[in-house]
Motif scaffolding. Structure first.
Motif, PDB file in Angstrom:
ATOM      1  N   PHE A   3      56.966  46.348  -2.003  1.00 20.78           N
ATOM      2  CA  PHE A   3      57.222  47.676  -1.346  1.00 20.78           C
ATOM      3  C   PHE A   3      57.162  47.494   0.171  1.00 20.78           C
ATOM      4  O   PHE A   3      57.871  48.030   0.839  1.00 20.78           O
ATOM      5  CB  PHE A   3      56.210  48.635  -1.731  1.00 20.78           C
ATOM      6  CG  PHE A   3      57.018  49.339  -2.990  1.00 20.78           C
ATOM      7  CD1 PHE A   3      57.936  50.129  -3.026  1.00 20.78           C
ATOM      8  CD2 PHE A   3      56.182  49.043  -4.310  1.00 20.78           C
ATOM      9  CE1 PHE A   3      58.352  50.825  -3.983  1.00 20.78           C
ATOM     10  CE2 PHE A   3      56.613  49.818  -5.337  1.00 20.78           C
ATOM     11  CZ  PHE A   3      57.869  50.523  -5.497  1.00 20.78           C
ATOM     12  N   SER A   4      56.307  46.850   0.771  1.00 19.08           N
ATOM     13  CA  SER A   4      56.099  46.595   2.091  1.00 19.08           C
ATOM     14  C   SER A   4      57.360  46.100   2.714  1.00 19.08           C
ATOM     15  O   SER A   4      57.407  46.105   3.946  1.00 19.08           O
ATOM     16  CB  SER A   4      55.020  45.455   2.197  1.00 19.08           C
ATOM     17  OG  SER A   4      55.139  44.136   1.997  1.00 19.08           O
ATOM     18  N   ARG A   5      58.148  45.286   2.058  1.00 14.76           N
ATOM     19  CA  ARG A   5      59.449  44.904   2.704  1.00 14.76           C
ATOM     20  C   ARG A   5      60.323  46.151   3.058  1.00 14.76           C
ATOM     21  O   ARG A   5      61.185  46.072   3.765  1.00 14.76           O
ATOM     22  CB  ARG A   5      60.144  43.915   1.532  1.00 14.76           C
ATOM     23  CG  ARG A   5      59.986  42.468   2.274  1.00 14.76           C
ATOM     24  CD  ARG A   5      60.678  41.505   1.100  1.00 14.76           C
ATOM     25  NE  ARG A   5      62.043  41.837   1.076  1.00 14.76           N
ATOM     26  CZ  ARG A   5      62.837  41.520   0.240  1.00 14.76           C
ATOM     27  NH1 ARG A   5      62.515  40.794  -0.909  1.00 14.76           N
ATOM     28  NH2 ARG A   5      64.233  41.562   0.099  1.00 14.76           N
ATOM     29  N   TYR A   6      60.191  47.187   2.284  1.00 10.55           N
ATOM     30  CA  TYR A   6      61.027  48.282   2.547  1.00 10.55           C
ATOM     31  C   TYR A   6      60.298  49.548   3.067  1.00 10.55           C
ATOM     32  O   TYR A   6      60.768  50.768   3.019  1.00 10.55           O
ATOM     33  CB  TYR A   6      61.806  48.621   1.336  1.00 10.55           C
ATOM     34  CG  TYR A   6      62.456  47.594   0.475  1.00 10.55           C
ATOM     35  CD1 TYR A   6      63.811  47.202   1.222  1.00 10.55           C
ATOM     36  CD2 TYR A   6      62.000  46.924  -0.323  1.00 10.55           C
ATOM     37  CE1 TYR A   6      64.459  46.121   0.550  1.00 10.55           C
ATOM     38  CE2 TYR A   6      62.855  45.728  -1.105  1.00 10.55           C
ATOM     39  CZ  TYR A   6      64.092  45.596  -0.169  1.00 10.55           C
ATOM     40  OH  TYR A   6      64.856  44.622  -0.898  1.00 10.55           O
ATOM     41  N   LYS A   7      59.241  49.179   4.069  1.00  6.15           N
ATOM     42  CA  LYS A   7      58.661  49.973   4.805  1.00  6.15           C
ATOM     43  C   LYS A   7      59.314  51.164   5.240  1.00  6.15           C
ATOM     44  O   LYS A   7      59.196  52.218   5.357  1.00  6.15           O
ATOM     45  CB  LYS A   7      57.402  49.390   5.494  1.00  6.15           C
ATOM     46  CG  LYS A   7      56.208  50.128   5.536  1.00  6.15           C
ATOM     47  CD  LYS A   7      55.311  49.343   6.541  1.00  6.15           C
ATOM     48  CE  LYS A   7      55.224  47.998   6.273  1.00  6.15           C
ATOM     49  NZ  LYS A   7      54.916  47.009   6.977  1.00  6.15           N
ATOM     50  N   ARG A   8      60.241  50.307   6.360  1.00  7.21           N
ATOM     51  CA  ARG A   8      61.119  51.313   7.338  1.00  7.21           C
ATOM     52  C   ARG A   8      62.009  52.187   6.317  1.00  7.21           C
ATOM     53  O   ARG A   8      62.052  53.450   6.327  1.00  7.21           O
ATOM     54  CB  ARG A   8      61.972  50.479   8.052  1.00  7.21           C
ATOM     55  CG  ARG A   8      61.005  49.908   9.166  1.00  7.21           C
ATOM     56  CD  ARG A   8      60.779  51.054  10.103  1.00  7.21           C
ATOM     57  NE  ARG A   8      61.717  51.374  10.883  1.00  7.21           N
ATOM     58  CZ  ARG A   8      62.321  52.682  10.783  1.00  7.21           C
ATOM     59  NH1 ARG A   8      61.839  53.366  10.060  1.00  7.21           N
ATOM     60  NH2 ARG A   8      63.265  52.911  11.675  1.00  7.21           N
ATOM     61  N   ILE A  10      61.595  53.272   3.470  1.00 10.40           N
ATOM     62  CA  ILE A  10      60.484  54.417   2.685  1.00 10.40           C
ATOM     63  C   ILE A  10      60.149  55.560   3.739  1.00 10.40           C
ATOM     64  O   ILE A  10      60.305  56.746   3.173  1.00 10.40           O
ATOM     65  CB  ILE A  10      59.191  53.672   1.936  1.00 10.40           C
ATOM     66  CG1 ILE A  10      59.855  52.645   0.729  1.00 10.40           C
ATOM     67  CG2 ILE A  10      58.466  54.806   1.551  1.00 10.40           C
ATOM     68  CD1 ILE A  10      58.851  51.736   0.238  1.00 10.40           C
ATOM     69  N   SER A  11      59.714  55.177   4.920  1.00  6.22           N
ATOM     70  CA  SER A  11      59.594  56.156   5.831  1.00  6.22           C
ATOM     71  C   SER A  11      60.671  57.267   6.128  1.00  6.22           C
ATOM     72  O   SER A  11      60.619  58.249   6.233  1.00  6.22           O
ATOM     73  CB  SER A  11      58.765  55.851   7.215  1.00  6.22           C
ATOM     74  OG  SER A  11      60.002  54.952   7.953  1.00  6.22           O
ATOM     75  N   SER A 302      57.627  55.700  14.383  1.00 14.06           N
ATOM     76  CA  SER A 302      57.053  55.373  13.035  1.00 14.06           C
ATOM     77  C   SER A 302      57.141  53.858  12.772  1.00 14.06           C
ATOM     78  O   SER A 302      56.328  53.166  12.086  1.00 14.06           O
ATOM     79  CB  SER A 302      57.666  56.086  12.053  1.00 14.06           C
ATOM     80  OG  SER A 302      58.889  55.622  11.720  1.00 14.06           O
ATOM     81  N   ASP A 303      58.387  53.227  13.284  1.00 12.07           N
ATOM     82  CA  ASP A 303      58.745  51.882  13.103  1.00 12.07           C
ATOM     83  C   ASP A 303      57.397  51.066  13.799  1.00 12.07           C
ATOM     84  O   ASP A 303      57.028  50.261  13.207  1.00 12.07           O
ATOM     85  CB  ASP A 303      59.996  51.743  13.671  1.00 12.07           C
ATOM     86  CG  ASP A 303      60.598  50.218  13.524  1.00 12.07           C
ATOM     87  OD1 ASP A 303      59.946  49.672  12.554  1.00 12.07           O
ATOM     88  OD2 ASP A 303      61.520  49.813  14.022  1.00 12.07           O
ATOM     89  N   LEU A 306      54.130  51.590  12.205  1.00  9.04           N
ATOM     90  CA  LEU A 306      53.956  50.871  10.945  1.00  9.04           C
ATOM     91  C   LEU A 306      54.006  49.355  11.291  1.00  9.04           C
ATOM     92  O   LEU A 306      53.141  48.566  10.446  1.00  9.04           O
ATOM     93  CB  LEU A 306      55.255  50.896  10.255  1.00  9.04           C
ATOM     94  CG  LEU A 306      55.158  52.323   9.288  1.00  9.04           C
ATOM     95  CD1 LEU A 306      56.685  52.726   8.516  1.00  9.04           C
ATOM     96  CD2 LEU A 306      54.179  52.612   8.304  1.00  9.04           C
ATOM     97  N   GLU A 310      50.523  47.098  10.272  1.00 10.56           N
ATOM     98  CA  GLU A 310      50.670  45.705   9.658  1.00 10.56           C
ATOM     99  C   GLU A 310      50.134  44.581  10.214  1.00 10.56           C
ATOM    100  O   GLU A 310      49.509  43.707   9.682  1.00 10.56           O
ATOM    101  CB  GLU A 310      52.441  45.484   9.413  1.00 10.56           C
ATOM    102  CG  GLU A 310      52.848  44.158   8.578  1.00 10.56           C
ATOM    103  CD  GLU A 310      54.054  44.085   8.532  1.00 10.56           C
ATOM    104  OE1 GLU A 310      54.541  43.489   7.667  1.00 10.56           O
ATOM    105  OE2 GLU A 310      54.786  44.369   9.637  1.00 10.56           O
TER     106      GLU A 310
END
Lengths: 322, 695
Positions: A3-8, A10-11, A302-303, A306, A310
């Motif tokens: 999931f961390s790969r798709y953080k952006r 997801i937000s 937010s980018d 996040l 990280e």
């Protein structure tokens, strides 16, 4: 699934869901089948352009001429339809007209190494004014019967538009993720020099991406035009900014190498819903532009937020909690 | 968008004079500029006069200021897309403070400049603190600033009536011939030049542009530098807005639309590299004038203004291409491992092939397109009026006629009638006007006509206060001035060709709507852009009529279409769903009405009718299908026809103030009331009569 790969993504999806929840409470009629269908059809052209723009941004370039290309393709579609060309041939021709304009950008940017923002700025002005000069703003009217909705019924036409758009979207999303051609785009965008050493021809990738951008713009113009029985002479103003904003909100990095088409889809959905959502919520349309600007800025913040978390998490696990 | 930047030139101590003066091949631009001046002095009437030179500089000031500060931003490798929107925000802030806030003008200006600074600081903070790319940050604030400006004024507010002292800042002359704002612009050029090229502080921006990391190690405070330029940019945009407002005499949320792109074009044309590290103030100034002189010269030569855009685009690509090639040839022998710039033979082949093919296809399709359109129009000969020399006075009158926007179908249909009249009278018709929504453009065109020397100027006025100053100036110079379609201030023109008053239009629209709905129920309006002056005037009268005559009717919402058919379509879809009781949707922009009708048709809402103000041709299919009940308009061709006839009679003295009527060819005797020539009442087009009209 990582999931961390798709953080952006997801937000962005989170923001979209939040809007949907508000709508569900305040204006449940937003979710009527008719409205969702209209939203889907209205945003299909934007989505097609945003798909192209995602690839352009992935290779670290930008294309601000798509709005003008869109106008040229729309008029060209109308003119070609009037010659009595059958729909499939017309589809192909517009694809080629768009690809031609895109390739011109691609040659200048990819092979001749000119900065894309300047080249496409020149083309933005050039195509728009050339079109105005030649048509003097006239509309294309008296289109043949088989033009609107591809000569099908309204629902049949709508279905065709959605089918074509989704097919293209899925094909590109899959290619970007799984095929060599797609991975090359990421490679060139992440590190052009490393890609070159790995035997990838950067200029050719850039050229192809711009050509595809143009072709997708052509298809988008056609998908938009077939919904009506006349074609206005001056469409697509500001479309480039809409597409870029959607891509960026969807999490792509403007510096290239990062971003997914799923993110772009969320970005298009988010920005494409705002206008309609405001009307359903009864908010004054005067604030629409301000809200769109705010969304872009919030996505940026937010980018960064996040990204920071990280980094902190990696270097100092205790710091991440703070 | 990263690129390895090669050293600018070999580090030899000796540089030729050319290299020292023009480090970025700005000489190309100088040649272009000289060529432009030479060509236009031959083809343009009164191009090479000192008066015109000063007018050109006056028009260049606002964009010039933006470009001047855009230079250091681009030198640091950044960009600022928000400056045009900041102008809009600053203009309305200043206007509202002065008019509604009761603040004195100097204080209002000071606060406005502060707002500009704050906006710039917002950009700066996002860029330096969050390390976000400038392109995206300023794309966000581009929407944000304009959105706030529109939100604050509800798009409607138009601040005007500023004091003459303030207006002289934008319209006055010092010593009788030097435009006032040059006393801000010229010092600004010198100051930025000194700062960038002659101080260590200025030079450090180049270092930042070459390598941010490197300059940081060299002890340059990079963040502080970036904060400084973006704040300066916001401040300058506010200053440009102040001058813009003084120049036009009005402050509206649409001030400075699209200016950011022209400013960036000027800077890049001037040899600055978009990747940073390269660019000069001299180059920017040359780039700016190359664009402005091109626009002015084409206008004075009677060539279509769209050519300016096409030529600017080509010029932009050619200059960076030449620059690229010359740099590549210098860099190549120096370092083999240098970023490769090999264009292989087969690539060249494909390249030329593609270019030729593209050119052929574009040219071919355009040719066919133009031909087909011309055929459709029944070969109404376009009079681009390529004149060669100044017209001999007394023989053939030169009538300059301006629409609000050239591409608007409404005005295109007016033009047909105007051309027919000009042909019949043997007069020369110049038809020119803004291509974009930019209120400043109309002033620019009138200025050019005054310089060129015409007999009559006929204007469809977009901004009443703004244009009246130049129209008065034209009158002083002995040019007859008429307004048509929309009026200027009364003392600024001789006659108004009046097709219908805003009150007449508003009331007819309202009465039609009431007739369709039987006097009760809900209706909605789709307007042009929210800040469109005409539409807002009509809405005012529609609302007044509604209140006084139709108590059982309710206007539920007004949505914008930005004059875009597709947007009108989408907004109508929303309106139909959100307000299911709406019985009539009224469109008050020509392209909006077919969009509304299509939306109603696709929603299968046969209970909803459409009406509004539009052209018969584009609505014909929908009128026949019964979706559009009726549209309100006058015969636009006749309006153009009458305007040219009146203008011609004024020019040759057969018609003068005090006359009770004017002869207008096939239209017969037209009534004149006071200083208004009246075309007649608005006409209602419906199923029965629409086939008799073709426009």
């Amino acid at each position: 699934m990582n999931f961390s790969r798709y953080k952006r993504e997801i937000s962005a999806a989170g923001a979209f869901v939040a809007i949907l929840i508000v709508l569900a409470i305040v204006a449940p009629s937003f979710f009527s089948a008719g409205n969702l269908r209209d939203l889907l059809i209205n945003n299909a052209p934007t989505l097609l352009i945003a798909v192209g723009m995602t690839m352009v941004i992935l290779v670290g370039e930008i294309d601000i001429s798509v709005g003008s290309q869109f106008a040229v393709c729309s008029i060209a579609a109308g003119f070609l339809a009037k010659t009595g060309m059958p729909m499939p041939v017309l589809f192909l021709s517009i694809f080629l007209v768009g690809a031609m304009m895109g390739s011109l950008n691609g040659v200048l940017v990819g092979w001749l190494r000119l900065p894309s923002i300047i080249v496409t700025l020149a083309m933005l002005v050039l195509w728009r004014d050339a079109l105005r000069w030649l048509t003097e703003g006239a509309w294309v009217q008296n289109l043949p019967e088989n033009f609107q909705w591809f000569g099908l019924s309204q629902s049949g036409g709508e279905l065709t538009i959605v089918a074509i758009t989704l097919t293209i979207f899925v094909a590109f999303a899959w290619t970007l993720r799984n095929l060599v051609a797609g991975r090359k785009i990421y490679a060139v965008g992440s590190d052009a020099e490393a890609a070159r050493l790995a035997g990838i021809s950067g200029p050719t990738v850039v050229l192809s991406v711009f050509a595809l951008m143009g072709a997708l713009t052509g298809i988008a113009a056609l998908m938009n035009a077939v919904r009506f029985s006349e074609i206005p002479g001056n469409s697509g103003v500001g479309l480039e900014l809409k597409a870029i904003a959607a891509v960026v909100v969807g999490g792509a990095a403007i510096t290239g190498g990062r971003g997914t088409l799923v993110g772009t889809l969320i970005g298009v959905a988010l920005l494409g819903t705002i206008g309609t959502a405001l009307t359903f919520l009864g908010i004054n349309p005067f604030w629409e532009k301000a809200i769109q600007g705010a969304i872009i800025l919030i996505a940026l913040v937010s980018d960064v937020a996040l990204g920071r978390l990280e980094k902190n998490g990696r270097s100092n696990i205790a710091g991440a909690a703070a | 968008m990263e690129e390895v930047i090669s050293p600018e030139r070999p580090l030899s101590t000796e540089q030729s004079l050319r290299e020292r003066l023009f480090p970025n091949n700005e000489w190309i631009l100088l040649i272009v500029l000289i060529a432009e001046c030479l060509i236009f002095s031959v083809t343009g009437s009164n191009f090479a006069t000192s008066g015109n030179a000063f007018e050109i500089t006056r028009l260049a000031v606002e964009i010039g200021l933006l470009a001047l500060v855009m230079t250091p931003i681009i030198i640091t490798g950044g960009i600022d897309l928000s400056v045009g929107s900041m102008m809009g925000l600053s203009a309305v802030v200043m206007g509202s403070l002065w008019r509604d806030g009761g603040v004195s003008m100097p204080v209002a200006i000071a606060i406005t400049l502060f707002v500009g600074l704050a906006g710039g600081a917002l950009n700066a903070a996002m860029i330096t603190k969050l390390k976000a790319p400038p392109l995206i940050v300023t794309l966000g604030t581009f929407s944000l600033f304009r959105g706030i400006a529109e939100g604050l004024t509800r798009g409607i507010e138009n601040y005007s009536g500023f004091s003459p002292t303030f207006l002289s800042l934008g319209q006055g002359y010092v010593f009788g011939f030097i435009p006032t704002q040059l006393f801000i612009f010229v010092p600004a050029i010198i100051a930025v030049w000194w700062w960038l090229h002659r101080t260590a502080f200025g030079r450090s921006f180049y270092a930042v542009g070459f390598s941010q990391e490197g300059s940081r190690y060299a002890g340059i405070k990079v963040r502080r530098r970036l904060n400084f330029v973006y704040c300066l940019s916001g401040l300058t945009a506010a200053l440009a807005a102040v001058i813009y407002v003084a120049h036009l005499g009005q402050a509206k949320s649409d001030a400075g639309t699209g200016y950011e792109l022209t400013a960036i074009t000027a800077v890049v044309l001037g040899g600055a590299s978009i990747f940073g590290g390269r660019g000069t103030v001299l180059g920017t100034v040359l780039g700016l004038f190359a664009i402005v002189i091109l626009q002015n010269g084409l206008r004075l030569s009677g060539q279509p203004a769209e050519l300016a855009g096409i030529l600017t685009g080509v010029l932009l690509v050619v200059t960076i291409l030449l620059d690229r090639l010359s740099r590549a040839s210098v860099a190549k022998p120096k370092a083999a491992s240098e970023e490769e710039f090999e264009v292989k033979n087969w690539q060249v082949g494909v390249l030329s092939g593609v270019i030729v093919a593209a050119a052929l296809i574009v040219a071919g399709s355009n040719w066919l397109l133009v031909r087909s359109i011309k055929e459709e129009r029944g070969s109404a000969a376009p009079t681009a009026a390529a004149n060669t020399n100044s017209p001999a006075p007394g023989k053939k009158s030169v009538i300059a006629m301006m629409p609000k926007a050239k591409g608007d179908p409404y005005f295109i249909s007016c033009r047909k009638g105007a051309e027919e009249a000009a042909k019949e009278l043997g007069a020369e018709l110049l038809w020119d006007g803004p291509t974009d929504l930019d209120p400043a453009k109309q002033n620019e065109v009138v200025e050019a006509w005054i310089t060129r020397g015409v007999d009559v100027i006929a204007v469809s006025v977009e901004n009443k206060e703004g244009i009246s100053t130049v129209l008065r100036k034209a009158k002083e110079k002995g040019i007859k001035v008429v307004t048509w379609d929309a009026d200027a201030e009364k003392d600024a023109r001789d006659f108004l060709i009046n097709q219908a008053t805003p009150q007449g239009i508003g009331e007819t629209l309202m009465d039609e709507t009431a007739r369709i709905m039987g006097g009760k129920g809900e209706f909605a309006i789709i307007t042009a852009s929210l800040s469109a002056a005409n539409q807002n005037e009509w809405i005012k009268h529609i609302k007044q009529r509604l209140e006084s005559k139709y108590p059982e009717m309710k206007l539920v919402t007004i949505q914008p279409s930005d004059g875009d058919r597709d947007r009108a379509f989408q907004e109508t879809q929303n309106v139909l769903k959100v307000y299911p009781n709406v019985k009539v949707v009224m469109g008050i922009a020509a392209p909006a009405v077919p969009g509304i009708a299509e939306a109603v048709k696709q929603a299968n809402r046969s209970d909803v009718k459409v009406t509004g103000l539009s052209l018969p041709n584009m609505c014909k299919p929908y009128i026949k299908a019964g979706i559009i009940d009726s549209i309100v308009l006058w015969n636009t061709g006749d309006l153009g026809f009458l305007t040219v006839f009146t203008a011609n009679s004024l020019a040759n003295g057969t018609f003068k103030p005090g006359d009770k009527s004017v002869k207008a060819g096939r239209l017969g005797e037209i009534e004149v009331v006071g200083d208004e020539v009246r075309l007649g009442k608005p006409f209602i087009f419906n199923k029965e009569n629409v086939d008799q009209f073709d426009f």
